[in-house]
Write a protein that holds these residues in place. Sequence first.
Motif: not given
Length: 129
Positions: A41, A54, A129, A31-35, A52, A62-63
């Motif tokens: 990820p 959510f 973002q 979750c804490h790595t950009p997709f 990221n 945002v993570s």
Amino acid sequence: PAIETVAAVPEGVTAEYGAYLAGPLGHCVVCHTPFGPNGQPQFDTMLGAGGNAFPGPWGTSVSANLTPTGLSGYTDDQLKTIISKGVRPDGSHLLPPMGVAYYANLTANDLDAIVLYLRALPAKDMPKQ
């Protein structure tokens, strides 16, 4: 689909054990790595950089950036409280999907290992973002 297995890492206050807890067991780095454009990820280039979004009934969380760039303003004890209790130093609470209920039972040594691992990650800026 095949079930993936990972080799257990010897327990201890080491960055290796922290990587095991934050990776395949706790899924923190997912979750804490950009997709990337493929929806996966970007572990190779942006591990832990966060960013990221959510969306949910709580609004949009945002993570956070879990690399030294994002964690530089926190003490180790503050990070352990954020992870295990979901409370920031200012008293605000983390929003879902952060799995605080799962992380509440981590041992002191587990939390020390995770913080050691996070502090050892390559510094990255959170994507715009």
